[in-house]
Design a protein around this motif. Structure first.
Motif, PDB file in Angstrom:
ATOM      1  N   THR A  88      -7.976  -2.534  -3.121  1.00 27.30           N
ATOM      2  CA  THR A  88      -7.046  -1.514  -2.621  1.00 27.30           C
ATOM      3  C   THR A  88      -6.597  -0.607  -3.757  1.00 27.30           C
ATOM      4  O   THR A  88      -6.517   0.623  -3.603  1.00 27.30           O
ATOM      5  CB  THR A  88      -5.824  -2.178  -1.960  1.00 27.30           C
ATOM      6  OG1 THR A  88      -6.266  -3.063  -0.933  1.00 27.30           O
ATOM      7  CG2 THR A  88      -4.897  -1.131  -1.369  1.00 27.30           C
TER       8      THR A  88
ATOM      9  N   VAL B 120       0.010  -8.558  -1.337  1.00 28.43           N
ATOM     10  CA  VAL B 120       1.048  -7.744  -0.703  1.00 28.43           C
ATOM     11  C   VAL B 120       1.807  -6.919  -1.743  1.00 28.43           C
ATOM     12  O   VAL B 120       2.035  -5.716  -1.560  1.00 28.43           O
ATOM     13  CB  VAL B 120       2.025  -8.643   0.087  1.00 28.43           C
ATOM     14  CG1 VAL B 120       3.239  -7.839   0.558  1.00 28.43           C
ATOM     15  CG2 VAL B 120       1.328  -9.272   1.278  1.00 28.43           C
ATOM     16  N   LEU B 121       2.172  -7.557  -2.850  1.00 25.78           N
ATOM     17  CA  LEU B 121       2.913  -6.845  -3.892  1.00 25.78           C
ATOM     18  C   LEU B 121       2.053  -5.779  -4.554  1.00 25.78           C
ATOM     19  O   LEU B 121       2.513  -4.652  -4.797  1.00 25.78           O
ATOM     20  CB  LEU B 121       3.410  -7.840  -4.944  1.00 25.78           C
ATOM     21  CG  LEU B 121       4.543  -8.773  -4.499  1.00 25.78           C
ATOM     22  CD1 LEU B 121       4.789  -9.857  -5.537  1.00 25.78           C
ATOM     23  CD2 LEU B 121       5.811  -7.978  -4.237  1.00 25.78           C
TER      24      LEU B 121
ATOM     25  N   SER C 211       1.546  -2.923  -2.024  1.00 27.14           N
ATOM     26  CA  SER C 211       2.799  -2.214  -1.750  1.00 27.14           C
ATOM     27  C   SER C 211       3.175  -1.276  -2.890  1.00 27.14           C
ATOM     28  O   SER C 211       3.562  -0.118  -2.665  1.00 27.14           O
ATOM     29  CB  SER C 211       3.932  -3.226  -1.512  1.00 27.14           C
ATOM     30  OG  SER C 211       3.660  -4.030  -0.392  1.00 27.14           O
ATOM     31  N   VAL C 212       3.061  -1.768  -4.108  1.00 30.82           N
ATOM     32  CA  VAL C 212       3.449  -0.954  -5.266  1.00 30.82           C
ATOM     33  C   VAL C 212       2.516   0.229  -5.447  1.00 30.82           C
ATOM     34  O   VAL C 212       2.972   1.367  -5.666  1.00 30.82           O
ATOM     35  CB  VAL C 212       3.488  -1.822  -6.543  1.00 30.82           C
ATOM     36  CG1 VAL C 212       3.678  -0.949  -7.781  1.00 30.82           C
ATOM     37  CG2 VAL C 212       4.618  -2.839  -6.454  1.00 30.82           C
TER      38      VAL C 212
ATOM     39  N   ALA D 228       0.654   1.700  -3.234  1.00 32.47           N
ATOM     40  CA  ALA D 228       0.790   2.649  -2.127  1.00 32.47           C
ATOM     41  C   ALA D 228       2.086   3.440  -2.218  1.00 32.47           C
ATOM     42  O   ALA D 228       2.126   4.638  -1.904  1.00 32.47           O
ATOM     43  CB  ALA D 228       0.728   1.903  -0.792  1.00 32.47           C
ATOM     44  N   ALA D 229       3.151   2.778  -2.681  1.00 34.27           N
ATOM     45  CA  ALA D 229       4.460   3.424  -2.696  1.00 34.27           C
ATOM     46  C   ALA D 229       4.645   4.366  -3.878  1.00 34.27           C
ATOM     47  O   ALA D 229       5.363   5.371  -3.770  1.00 34.27           O
ATOM     48  CB  ALA D 229       5.558   2.348  -2.712  1.00 34.27           C
TER      49      ALA D 229
ATOM     50  N   ALA E  39       1.675  -2.192 -10.436  1.00 33.31           N
ATOM     51  CA  ALA E  39       1.138  -3.017  -9.343  1.00 33.31           C
ATOM     52  C   ALA E  39       0.687  -4.376  -9.875  1.00 33.31           C
ATOM     53  O   ALA E  39       0.940  -5.424  -9.256  1.00 33.31           O
ATOM     54  CB  ALA E  39      -0.020  -2.298  -8.663  1.00 33.31           C
TER      55      ALA E  39
END
Length: 464
Positions: A257, A395-396, A399-400, A402-403, A416
């Motif tokens: 990702t 997940v972490l 999330s990082v 993407a954000a 990330a």
């Protein structure tokens, strides 16, 4: 006759260090030829070809990491039977692990070759590097059986306490890898297929050396009877191996990702991220090796029901990880530009890599300690815990990235990684402490009863 190595008796510190150093040099040599591959491709073929090979890293880890998780999981069961001195179950476990590994190897090879191009397109791989990524991937996945064979043989040897043979195997394969990589790129003027073919050849040689050593160990001399289908043993191996394999794959999905977002930034960023990944893998090796050592030490002593020795082993392995952080973390923070220039040519790529290395160098202690605690959980036969932590890592990481990609750009990749390390460390550290405390409490509660029985027996003898 080849020897096995008992980790359940003697000084934990001496045993661990004796086990650690050959495996440490093994892992460092593996990383050395990975770094050499990268440097030869980057300097000999160019930054675009380096980006093509680096673009395959997360996908390669998805497949090879899955197989490594399986074989490492199998080795925990093997080590437990060895620690319990149960030769019959030990041989059955090894024979079943061999059968399962070759079956899974065929399946993974087919799946990876079929889905390679669709996945690369899904990752937003640039047209500039797509053809080279495909060539490199087809060769690596086509020779997957050699990698799995080496991982299986090496993990069995480590389960039996032998970390020296894999070291000797890697010495030979590293020399071949570096020499033939240089020849393929600078003399034969091959493209990325050259280093890929040399990688397969090196793995084949490593596997052959480890296999030759295993055949000399009388204790695990296998017969046809050992290879007879044993559903109970297969279930036990898969129950321990699959969660570890899934953990690696989940981690790889998180990395893929990140690769997706990096590829969307452009080839320059893909090249930089490739170099960053190589350096992170290199500088975490001492702690990673401490983790492998912790797994073998824990497995044997858990099988022998010597739980207090596991705590002693933890202290030694954490000390190794701490020393690694101080030394190698400092190198990443102080010399990031010099490190980046070893692999990359472009000034922009070098600047991006420099930013990444400084941030990760400060926080790399988190992943260093993670290796030790996670391997301890695996060694106690708790594979689901590391798998759950792998999900948290993914997940972490996702999330990082993407954000914060839109606001932080390439720097978000470093944050990330750091977020994933801290989250996984927390859950593994707490889980390890909980399960070991239970075993230590049970061990202490049994000691008075043992003492009472011994005293009673002594009194009985005196009255006779």
């Amino acid at each position: 006759m080849a020897k096995t190595y008992d980790l359940t008796n003697g000084s934990p510190a001496k045993l661990i260090l004796k086990f650690f150093f050959p495996m440490f040099f093994t892992n460092m040599l593996q990383q050395l030829y990975t770094i050499a591959d990268t440097a030869i491709v980057g300097k000999g073929l160019g930054d675009n070809q380096l980006a093509a090979v680096g673009n395959m890293s997360s996908l390669t880890f998805l497949i090879i990491g899955f197989s490594m998780g399986l074989t490492n999981g199998f080795s925990v069961i093997i080590a437990k039977h060895f620690g319990a001195n149960d030769g019959e179950k030990l041989r059955r476990a090894i024979a079943t692990a061999v059968s399962l590994s070759f079956g899974i190897s065929a399946l993974l090879t087919a799946v990876s070759l079929i889905f390679l191009k669709p996945v690369l397109l899904l990752l937003q791989t640039s047209e500039i590097i797509l053809a080279d990524s495909l060539v490199y991937g087809y060769v690596i996945f086509g020779g997957l059986i050699t990698t799995i064979a080496y991982n299986l043989c090496a993990s069995i040897l480590r389960a039996l306490g032998d970390s020296k043979t894999p070291f000797y195997a890697i010495i030979a394969s590293t020399i071949i890898n570096i020499v033939f990589n240089y020849v393929s790129v600078f003399i034969l003027h091959m493209g990325v297929e050259g280093p890929a073919l040399v990688t397969i050849l090196s793995q084949l040689i490593s596997a052959s050396i480890c296999f030759a050593r295993l055949r000399k160990i009388e204790l695990i001399r296998l017969s046809k009877e050992d290879f007879r289908h044993n559903g109970v043993m297969a279930s036990k191996l898969m129950k321990n191996g699959v969660p570890m394999a899934v953990m690696n794959s989940i981690t790889a999905v998180g990395c893929m990702t990140v690769q997706y977002f990096v590829n969307g930034m452009g080839v320059v960023y893909t090249s930089a991220y490739s170099a960053c990944s190589k350096f992170i893998n290199l500088f975490m090796q001492p702690a990673c090796t401490a983790g492998y050592t912790m797994s073998s030490f824990t497995s044997q002593n858990y099988g022998a029901k010597k739980y207090s020795r596991i705590l002693s082993g933890l202290k030694v392995c954490l000390t190794i990880a701490a020393i690694s952080y101080v030394l190698l973390g400092s190198v990443m923070v102080i010399f990031p530009r010099q490190l980046a220039a070893m692999m990359l040519n472009g000034s922009e790529q070098i600047a991006l890599t420099e930013q990444f290395l400084i941030r990760c160098g400060i926080m790399i202690f988190a992943v260093d300690f993670l290796f030790v605690f996670r391997s301890g959980c695996q060694g106690m036969g708790k594979p689901m815990l590391p798998m759950i932590s792998g999900i948290l890592e993914m997940v972490l990481r996702v999330s990082v990235i993407a954000a914060f990609t839109s606001s932080l750009g390439f720097t978000a990749t470093a944050y990330a990684e750091i977020a994933a390390w801290i989250g996984a460390l927390t859950i593994n550290m707490l889980a390890f402490a909980y399960h070991l405390k239970k075993k230590l409490s049970a061990e202490k509660s049994e000691q008075p009863h043992i003492s009472d029985r011994s005293a009673g027996n002594a009194e009985y003898c005196r009255t006779q």
